[in-house]
Design a protein around this motif. Structure first.
Motif, mmCIF file in Angstrom:
data_model
loop_
_atom_site.group_PDB
_atom_site.id
_atom_site.type_symbol
_atom_site.label_atom_id
_atom_site.label_comp_id
_atom_site.label_asym_id
_atom_site.label_seq_id
_atom_site.Cartn_x
_atom_site.Cartn_y
_atom_site.Cartn_z
ATOM 1 N N ARG A 171 -41.864 6.003 -23.406
ATOM 2 C CA ARG A 171 -41.245 7.304 -23.681
ATOM 3 C C ARG A 171 -40.117 7.580 -22.678
ATOM 4 O O ARG A 171 -39.065 8.111 -23.039
ATOM 5 C CB ARG A 171 -42.305 8.401 -23.622
ATOM 6 C CG ARG A 171 -41.803 9.733 -24.135
ATOM 7 C CD ARG A 171 -42.905 10.666 -24.601
ATOM 8 N NE ARG A 171 -42.290 11.902 -25.040
ATOM 9 C CZ ARG A 171 -42.198 12.999 -24.284
ATOM 10 N NH1 ARG A 171 -42.696 13.012 -23.063
ATOM 11 N NH2 ARG A 171 -41.594 14.077 -24.736
ATOM 12 N N ASP B 174 -37.109 5.412 -23.607
ATOM 13 C CA ASP B 174 -36.462 5.944 -24.816
ATOM 14 C C ASP B 174 -35.524 7.101 -24.486
ATOM 15 O O ASP B 174 -34.540 7.332 -25.192
ATOM 16 C CB ASP B 174 -37.510 6.416 -25.832
ATOM 17 C CG ASP B 174 -38.002 5.270 -26.715
ATOM 18 O OD1 ASP B 174 -37.343 4.217 -26.733
ATOM 19 O OD2 ASP B 174 -39.036 5.441 -27.387
ATOM 20 N N HIS B 175 -35.828 7.834 -23.419
ATOM 21 C CA HIS B 175 -34.965 8.950 -23.011
ATOM 22 C C HIS B 175 -33.753 8.485 -22.209
ATOM 23 O O HIS B 175 -32.762 9.216 -22.122
ATOM 24 C CB HIS B 175 -35.765 9.965 -22.181
ATOM 25 C CG HIS B 175 -36.522 10.953 -23.009
ATOM 26 N ND1 HIS B 175 -37.622 10.596 -23.772
ATOM 27 C CD2 HIS B 175 -36.342 12.291 -23.219
ATOM 28 C CE1 HIS B 175 -38.084 11.669 -24.397
ATOM 29 N NE2 HIS B 175 -37.322 12.699 -24.079
ATOM 30 N N TYR C 225 -31.996 10.766 -27.661
ATOM 31 C CA TYR C 225 -32.528 11.657 -26.629
ATOM 32 C C TYR C 225 -31.541 11.937 -25.504
ATOM 33 O O TYR C 225 -31.491 13.034 -24.970
ATOM 34 C CB TYR C 225 -33.795 11.057 -26.000
ATOM 35 C CG TYR C 225 -34.981 10.960 -26.919
ATOM 36 C CD1 TYR C 225 -35.619 12.106 -27.406
ATOM 37 C CD2 TYR C 225 -35.482 9.716 -27.291
ATOM 38 C CE1 TYR C 225 -36.716 12.019 -28.237
ATOM 39 C CE2 TYR C 225 -36.589 9.623 -28.126
ATOM 40 C CZ TYR C 225 -37.201 10.775 -28.601
ATOM 41 O OH TYR C 225 -38.284 10.680 -29.431
ATOM 42 N N ARG C 226 -30.782 10.912 -25.134
ATOM 43 C CA ARG C 226 -30.035 10.962 -23.870
ATOM 44 C C ARG C 226 -29.081 12.165 -23.787
ATOM 45 O O ARG C 226 -29.019 12.862 -22.767
ATOM 46 C CB ARG C 226 -29.270 9.647 -23.699
ATOM 47 C CG ARG C 226 -28.528 9.492 -22.387
ATOM 48 C CD ARG C 226 -29.451 9.303 -21.208
ATOM 49 N NE ARG C 226 -28.719 9.246 -19.961
ATOM 50 C CZ ARG C 226 -28.372 8.121 -19.344
ATOM 51 N NH1 ARG C 226 -28.698 6.948 -19.839
ATOM 52 N NH2 ARG C 226 -27.711 8.180 -18.212
ATOM 53 N N ASP D 215 -29.323 14.975 -25.170
ATOM 54 C CA ASP D 215 -30.021 16.261 -25.157
ATOM 55 C C ASP D 215 -30.323 16.751 -23.748
ATOM 56 O O ASP D 215 -30.383 17.945 -23.500
ATOM 57 C CB ASP D 215 -31.352 16.162 -25.924
ATOM 58 C CG ASP D 215 -31.129 16.076 -27.426
ATOM 59 O OD1 ASP D 215 -30.010 16.382 -27.872
ATOM 60 O OD2 ASP D 215 -32.076 15.712 -28.145
ATOM 61 N N TRP D 216 -30.563 15.829 -22.829
ATOM 62 C CA TRP D 216 -31.033 16.273 -21.514
ATOM 63 C C TRP D 216 -30.125 15.896 -20.346
ATOM 64 O O TRP D 216 -30.186 16.525 -19.298
ATOM 65 C CB TRP D 216 -32.435 15.722 -21.250
ATOM 66 C CG TRP D 216 -32.497 14.236 -21.109
ATOM 67 C CD1 TRP D 216 -32.739 13.336 -22.099
ATOM 68 C CD2 TRP D 216 -32.295 13.473 -19.925
ATOM 69 N NE1 TRP D 216 -32.705 12.054 -21.606
ATOM 70 C CE2 TRP D 216 -32.439 12.108 -20.271
ATOM 71 C CE3 TRP D 216 -32.017 13.790 -18.591
ATOM 72 C CZ2 TRP D 216 -32.307 11.077 -19.341
ATOM 73 C CZ3 TRP D 216 -31.875 12.768 -17.663
ATOM 74 C CH2 TRP D 216 -32.034 11.425 -18.044
ATOM 75 N N ALA E 200 -37.021 17.222 -19.295
ATOM 76 C CA ALA E 200 -36.894 16.813 -20.709
ATOM 77 C C ALA E 200 -38.200 16.245 -21.243
ATOM 78 O O ALA E 200 -38.587 16.497 -22.395
ATOM 79 C CB ALA E 200 -35.776 15.786 -20.850
ATOM 80 N N LEU E 201 -38.901 15.460 -20.441
ATOM 81 C CA LEU E 201 -40.149 14.838 -20.884
ATOM 82 C C LEU E 201 -41.266 15.854 -21.066
ATOM 83 O O LEU E 201 -42.210 15.610 -21.819
ATOM 84 C CB LEU E 201 -40.575 13.764 -19.884
ATOM 85 C CG LEU E 201 -39.691 12.499 -19.871
ATOM 86 C CD1 LEU E 201 -39.937 11.684 -18.612
ATOM 87 C CD2 LEU E 201 -39.922 11.650 -21.113
#
Length: 207
Positions: free
Chosen positions: A65, A68-69, A75-76, A78-79, A204-205
């Motif tokens: 997980r 993946d961020h 995802y990247r 977004d945060w 973010a996580l």
């Protein structure tokens, strides 16, 4: 402007370079910044006249997980507060692509927005993952951006042996921002950006 490289040899060379960085002894590093989330060290880079930075911290989540961020994907953006746009230009296989992304201005815009085109590769490493990249001279430079260059960079993410729901995340970053910049401004920005990367990722996580 170069043609796209052959994916497999570049991926292997990049992976070997990052594994070598990962084996550099503690005595060669000097602490550049320390926060509750991460410690950042640096040493002179072998690739250019700046520094190779090492960042490390424990992140409360499973390896897949976290990676993946970090790697190119939905995802990247977004945060990551530094990244302002990201496009996948070419995909070789599921774990291998070329991406173009832009970064925001830093230090009251002393460091203007930058554009990068990076080859990215993700592979298994020990019980976890390594996601790594290197810049390519590929594609037209867009107006209003300076084209920066990432020398071999990457993130090792492995589960903690006694706490497999937590991961040790270790990054190696050596970014040549290019353009007319005072080196002291670049060094200040790099250390704080890497420390902030961990705090932003952790937030973010949790969402």
């Amino acid at each position: 402007m170069d043609l796209l490289p052959n994916c497999a040899p570049l991926a292997t060379k990049l992976q070997n370079t990052l594994v070598r960085y990962h084996s550099i002894g503690d005595s060669e590093w000097r602490v550049a910044r320390k926060t509750k989330d991460a410690t950042v060290w640096r040493k002179p880079s072998e690739e250019f006249s700046g520094y190779l930075y090492k960042a490390q911290g424990v992140v409360e989540d499973v390896t897949n997980r976290i990676v993946d961020h970090i790697r190119p994907g939905p995802y990247r953006l977004d945060w990551d507060s530094l990244m302002t746009s990201m496009d996948i230009m070419e995909t070789f296989e599921e774990n291998c692509c070329v991406m173009r992304y832009t970064t925001a201005g830093q230090l009251w815009n002393i460091i203007a927005p930058r554009e990068f085109v990076d080859f990215s590769y993700t592979t298994s490493y020990e019980d976890g993952l390594l996601t790594c990249g290197i810049s390519l001279d590929y594609g037209e430079v867009r107006p209003n951006f300076v084209r920066g260059f990432n020398h071999p960079c990457g993130w090792f993410c492995v589960p903690l042996k006694d706490y497999p729901s937590h991961s040790l995340l270790t990054g190696y970053i050596q970014t040549e921002l290019r353009g007319m910049l005072p080196q002291s401004a670049v060094d200040t920005a790099m250390a704080s950006t890497l420390a902030n990367f961990y705090s932003d990722l952790k937030k973010a996580l949790k969402t």
